[in-house]
Design a protein around this motif. Sequence first.
Motif, PDB file in Angstrom:
ATOM      1  N   UNK A  30      -1.929  10.850   9.134  1.00  0.00           N
ATOM      2  CA  UNK A  30      -2.367  11.297   7.806  1.00  0.00           C
ATOM      3  C   UNK A  30      -2.265  10.194   6.758  1.00  0.00           C
ATOM      4  N   UNK A  31      -1.772   9.030   7.158  1.00  0.00           N
ATOM      5  CA  UNK A  31      -1.659   7.901   6.241  1.00  0.00           C
ATOM      6  C   UNK A  31      -1.210   6.666   6.990  1.00  0.00           C
ATOM      7  N   UNK A  32      -1.402   5.510   6.374  1.00  0.00           N
ATOM      8  CA  UNK A  32      -0.967   4.256   6.976  1.00  0.00           C
ATOM      9  C   UNK A  32      -0.737   3.228   5.882  1.00  0.00           C
ATOM     10  N   UNK A  33       0.138   2.283   6.165  1.00  0.00           N
ATOM     11  CA  UNK A  33       0.431   1.207   5.232  1.00  0.00           C
ATOM     12  C   UNK A  33       1.030   0.051   6.025  1.00  0.00           C
ATOM     13  N   UNK A  34       1.259  -1.062   5.367  1.00  0.00           N
ATOM     14  CA  UNK A  34       1.887  -2.213   6.007  1.00  0.00           C
ATOM     15  C   UNK A  34       3.269  -2.434   5.403  1.00  0.00           C
ATOM     16  N   UNK A  68       2.487   0.721   9.657  1.00  0.00           N
ATOM     17  CA  UNK A  68       3.235   1.967   9.841  1.00  0.00           C
ATOM     18  C   UNK A  68       2.272   3.124   9.590  1.00  0.00           C
ATOM     19  N   UNK A  69       2.366   4.132  10.402  1.00  0.00           N
ATOM     20  CA  UNK A  69       1.520   5.310  10.240  1.00  0.00           C
ATOM     21  C   UNK A  69       2.371   6.515   9.897  1.00  0.00           C
ATOM     22  N   UNK A  70       1.829   7.375   9.051  1.00  0.00           N
ATOM     23  CA  UNK A  70       2.472   8.650   8.743  1.00  0.00           C
ATOM     24  C   UNK A  70       1.772   9.687   9.615  1.00  0.00           C
ATOM     25  N   UNK A  71       2.570  10.365  10.450  1.00  0.00           N
ATOM     26  CA  UNK A  71       1.995  11.337  11.382  1.00  0.00           C
ATOM     27  C   UNK A  71       2.529  12.730  11.116  1.00  0.00           C
ATOM     28  N   UNK A  72       1.642  13.694  11.278  1.00  0.00           N
ATOM     29  CA  UNK A  72       1.997  15.101  11.175  1.00  0.00           C
ATOM     30  C   UNK A  72       2.842  15.452  12.395  1.00  0.00           C
ATOM     31  N   UNK A  73       4.031  15.997  12.179  1.00  0.00           N
ATOM     32  CA  UNK A  73       4.941  16.304  13.280  1.00  0.00           C
ATOM     33  C   UNK A  73       4.442  17.454  14.155  1.00  0.00           C
ATOM     34  N   UNK A 122       0.848  -1.185   0.000  1.00  0.00           N
ATOM     35  CA  UNK A 122       0.000   0.000   0.000  1.00  0.00           C
ATOM     36  C   UNK A 122       0.883   1.234   0.000  1.00  0.00           C
ATOM     37  N   UNK A 123       0.267   2.352  -0.072  1.00  0.00           N
ATOM     38  CA  UNK A 123       0.994   3.615  -0.142  1.00  0.00           C
ATOM     39  C   UNK A 123       0.834   4.375   1.157  1.00  0.00           C
ATOM     40  N   UNK A 124       1.938   4.824   1.723  1.00  0.00           N
ATOM     41  CA  UNK A 124       1.910   5.701   2.894  1.00  0.00           C
ATOM     42  C   UNK A 124       1.937   7.131   2.370  1.00  0.00           C
ATOM     43  N   UNK A 125       0.780   7.683   2.115  1.00  0.00           N
ATOM     44  CA  UNK A 125       0.683   9.027   1.547  1.00  0.00           C
ATOM     45  C   UNK A 125       1.467  10.034   2.368  1.00  0.00           C
ATOM     46  N   UNK A 126       2.153  10.908   1.672  1.00  0.00           N
ATOM     47  CA  UNK A 126       2.920  12.002   2.268  1.00  0.00           C
ATOM     48  C   UNK A 126       4.163  11.547   3.024  1.00  0.00           C
ATOM     49  N   UNK A 127       4.560  10.312   2.859  1.00  0.00           N
ATOM     50  CA  UNK A 127       5.725   9.791   3.566  1.00  0.00           C
ATOM     51  C   UNK A 127       6.977  10.599   3.269  1.00  0.00           C
TER      52      UNK A 127
END
Length: 133
Positions: free
Chosen positions: A117-121, A106-111, A79-84
């Motif tokens: 803001x996104x998640x993937x495996x 894995x999660x993409x988090x706003x610092x 999958x795609x972790x948008x904004x990674x």
Amino acid sequence: MRVLAIAACAALAACAAQPPSPTEIAKSQAELQKLIGGKVAGKPITCLPHYRADDMVRIDDRTIAFRQGSTVFVNHLNGECSNLKSSFYALVTRGNGMGLCNGDIAQVRDLSNGITVGACALGDFIPYSPPRP
């Protein structure tokens, strides 16, 4: 009510990630080649037992790499972790005591505010090492 629903849909569409441009794709591929150039791919492994977050390189929204000495472990995300790739976000994983493993989320988090803001495996880790003499 209908106007509110249309406005909400328009706002969500504006936040959707745009596909990468050809220039961004070329940059990502060049960055990956810089890491693995001249190295030989090994057998994929399901877990990366020891890693340092400082050694992680974000290639694009679907690929990360970990440098460990002369070996680079490349992970093609499921999958795609948008904004990674953005410097405003961080990739956050929860350890299971075994390091990072295929299937871990894995999660993409706003610092600035901690919002996800996104998640993937994670996928398998492919080791790239210098060729043996």
